[in-house]
Write an enzyme that holds these catalytic residues in place. Structure first.
Site, PDB file in Angstrom:
ATOM      1  N   PHE A  84       1.990   2.542   7.360  1.00 46.54           N
ATOM      2  CA  PHE A  84       1.076   2.142   6.288  1.00 46.54           C
ATOM      3  C   PHE A  84       0.978   0.622   6.302  1.00 46.54           C
ATOM      4  O   PHE A  84       1.957  -0.080   6.085  1.00 46.54           O
ATOM      5  CB  PHE A  84       1.533   2.605   4.895  1.00 46.54           C
ATOM      6  CG  PHE A  84       0.486   2.277   3.865  1.00 46.54           C
ATOM      7  CD1 PHE A  84      -0.604   3.123   3.662  1.00 46.54           C
ATOM      8  CD2 PHE A  84       0.536   1.095   3.141  1.00 46.54           C
ATOM      9  CE1 PHE A  84      -1.598   2.801   2.745  1.00 46.54           C
ATOM     10  CE2 PHE A  84      -0.458   0.771   2.227  1.00 46.54           C
ATOM     11  CZ  PHE A  84      -1.529   1.624   2.027  1.00 46.54           C
ATOM     12  N   ASP A 121       5.629  -5.907   9.895  1.00 50.11           N
ATOM     13  CA  ASP A 121       5.016  -5.861   8.573  1.00 50.11           C
ATOM     14  C   ASP A 121       6.130  -5.660   7.546  1.00 50.11           C
ATOM     15  O   ASP A 121       6.641  -4.552   7.367  1.00 50.11           O
ATOM     16  CB  ASP A 121       3.998  -4.716   8.506  1.00 50.11           C
ATOM     17  CG  ASP A 121       3.323  -4.641   7.141  1.00 50.11           C
ATOM     18  OD1 ASP A 121       3.813  -5.275   6.183  1.00 50.11           O
ATOM     19  OD2 ASP A 121       2.301  -3.933   7.024  1.00 50.11           O
ATOM     20  N   LYS A 148       3.266  -8.708  -1.496  1.00 49.87           N
ATOM     21  CA  LYS A 148       3.935  -8.148  -2.678  1.00 49.87           C
ATOM     22  C   LYS A 148       4.821  -9.164  -3.428  1.00 49.87           C
ATOM     23  O   LYS A 148       4.304  -9.949  -4.222  1.00 49.87           O
ATOM     24  CB  LYS A 148       4.717  -6.896  -2.306  1.00 49.87           C
ATOM     25  CG  LYS A 148       3.789  -5.768  -1.813  1.00 49.87           C
ATOM     26  CD  LYS A 148       4.491  -4.437  -1.788  1.00 49.87           C
ATOM     27  CE  LYS A 148       3.726  -3.383  -1.013  1.00 49.87           C
ATOM     28  NZ  LYS A 148       2.586  -2.803  -1.710  1.00 49.87           N
TER      29      LYS A 148
HETATM   30  N1  PLP Z   1       1.848  -3.272   4.508  1.00 49.08           N
HETATM   31  C1  PLP Z   1       2.805  -2.536   3.918  1.00 49.08           C
HETATM   32  C2  PLP Z   1       4.071  -2.250   4.663  1.00 49.08           C
HETATM   33  C3  PLP Z   1       2.626  -2.045   2.624  1.00 49.08           C
HETATM   34  O1  PLP Z   1       3.581  -1.305   2.057  1.00 49.08           O
HETATM   35  C4  PLP Z   1       1.408  -2.345   1.963  1.00 49.08           C
HETATM   36  C5  PLP Z   1       1.166  -1.826   0.598  1.00 49.08           C
HETATM   37  O2  PLP Z   1       1.817  -0.929   0.109  1.00 49.08           O
HETATM   38  C6  PLP Z   1       0.446  -3.111   2.613  1.00 49.08           C
HETATM   39  C7  PLP Z   1       0.696  -3.567   3.889  1.00 49.08           C
HETATM   40  C8  PLP Z   1      -0.870  -3.429   1.965  1.00 49.08           C
HETATM   41  O3  PLP Z   1      -0.714  -4.330   0.940  1.00 49.08           O
HETATM   42  P1  PLP Z   1      -1.876  -4.543  -0.136  1.00 49.08           P
HETATM   43  O4  PLP Z   1      -1.927  -3.310  -0.975  1.00 49.08           O
HETATM   44  O5  PLP Z   1      -1.438  -5.752  -0.917  1.00 49.08           O
HETATM   45  O6  PLP Z   1      -3.134  -4.778   0.614  1.00 49.08           O
END
Ligand code: PLP
Length: 408
Positions: free
Chosen positions: A142, A227, A256
């Protein structure tokens, strides 16, 4: 459902698009690990906005930093320089042990930034033929919700009606380094992966995985892009999850908690060699790097470091996981966790994690499911021990009650 709650939900459902399925609770006030609903009922927030509230709600130092910055200058655009931006880039690059930072707003934007950097690096540095660059991602990933990102999602619900998709991505099983090596071709420019899959259900890869993928990426001249939007910034008991195996990525993606629970702040951090492939005009964001976000981000980082919140997450997380495992709770298939990122996976007869989540809401604890059968527990890293353990007791008694009420 009480009348004011009902009214707000009805208007939200009528006037707002239905891209989420929220619990039927309307929040109006928050402090530390607690939130209050519109009827005045208090809840312990065990979701913490998917780790974005690692500092807790309305952390006094972060509020004060924002207020101070608001008295001075809030928005400049990157057409000009600002002090907080320079401070932030220096602070975050040093914290990550990397060289350069590119601030954005949301996690998905930071991931998009990383994808663009990887392709540009592929053409300009690795000399992959034009238009041929490929990026490998992991099954169950994700990384956000944009068209490019859902193009390599393996979750049908995130992709179904959104094609045609962006080409140039390959998928390998998560946690399988041999599969990564097999998938690498001369056109592979990067491997994008979460050190622990958060939305995927708190999936922790086998010990040694990060070390192996680091070695493979180095051996094949492929960028390792981690990520850590969810796992980074003290959540898993280290400042960054990559520290658990003593490796370093070429590109690190954060979001976050970088916004201190106040603002959307994300960033791509990387080595000078890689980050330098971007030239002026090739990438940007109106709000990315704005003084207010940068001041908040700077304070958010300072609080994590000065209060040693990673050590706290490690210690409390170990205790919570031990409590949940030792309780041998009925209906629980597995408890997984690293630091205060914890997943409780239920057996099928429970009827999905939402069954427990809804029961918990009535008991004054807010949590959420990830995928169907796993409940995520990710309290604020600043939570008082008494509040945490009381919350976990409520989680355990609620699971017992739900299990007793359902037939196997
Ligand atoms: N990458 C990871 C690992 C995430 O958990 C998330 C969101 O849950 C994102 C990217 C995307 O972040 P955003 O919702 O701020 O676009």
């Amino acid at each position: 459902m009480a009348c004011r709650t009902h009214d707000v939900i009805e208007r939200a459902e009528h006037w707002g698009a239905h891209n989420y399925h929220p619990l039927p609770v309307v929040l109006t006030k928050a402090e530390g690990p607690f939130v209050w609903d519109i009827e005045g009922k208090r809840y312990l927030d065990m979701l913490s906005c998917y780790s974005a509230l690692s500092h807790g709600h309305r952390h006094p130092r972060i509020l004060a930093a924002a207020q101070k910055q608001m008295q001075e200058i809030t928005l400049t655009s990157r057409a000009f320089h600002n002090v907080a931006y320079a401070d932030f880039c220096e602070k975050l690059s040093k914290l990550a042990g990397l060289d350069m930072t590119l601030p954005m707003n949301s996690g998905a934007e930071a991931v998009e930034t990383a994808l663009k950097i990887a392709r540009a690096w592929g053409y300009r540095t690795k000399k992959v033929p034009s238009g041929k660059a490929r990026i490998i991602a992991a099954e169950g990933n994700f990384h956000g919700r944009t068209i490019a990102i859902v193009s390599f999602s393996t979750e049908e619900a995130y992709r179904a009606p959104f094609g045609p998709f962006v080409p140039g991505f390959d998928i390998v099983p998560f946690g399988d380094a041999d599969a990564l090596e097999k998938a690498i071709t001369p056109e592979t420019v990067a491997f994008l992966v979460e050190p622990i899959q958060g939305e995927g259900g708190i999936i922790i890869p086998p010990e040694g995985y990060l070390r192996r993928i680091r070695e493979l990426c180095t051996k094949h001249n492929v960028l390792l892009m981690l990520d850590e939007v969810q796992t980074g910034l003290a959540r898993t008991g280290k400042m960054f999850a990559f520290e658990h195996e003593g490796v370093k990525p070429d590109v690190l993606i954060l979001g976050k908690a970088l916004g201190g629970g106040l603002l959307p702040v994300s960033a791509c951090v990387g080595t000078r060699e890689v980050m330098s492939v971007l030239k002026p005009g090739e990438h940007g964001s109106t709000f990315g790097g704005m003084p207010l976000s940068m001041a908040v981000g700077n304070e958010a980082i300072d609080v994590l470091v000065e209060d040693d919140l990673s050590a706290r997450a490690a210690r409390l997380g170990n205790e919570v996981v031990a409590m949940l495992r030792n309780a041998k709770l009925p209906g629980v298939r597995e408890v997984r966790g690293r630091g205060l990122l914890i997943g409780v996976e239920f057996e099928d007869f429970i009827g999905g994690a939402m069954t427990v989540v809804e029961a918990l809401m009535h008991k004054g604890v807010l949590a959420k499911d990830t995928r169907v059968d796993t409940m995520r527990l990710a309290p604020a890293l600043t939570i008082e021990e008494k509040d945490l353990f009381e919350g976990i007791e409520t989680v355990m008694s609620t699971i017992r009650e739900v299990a007793a009420s359902r037939k196997r």
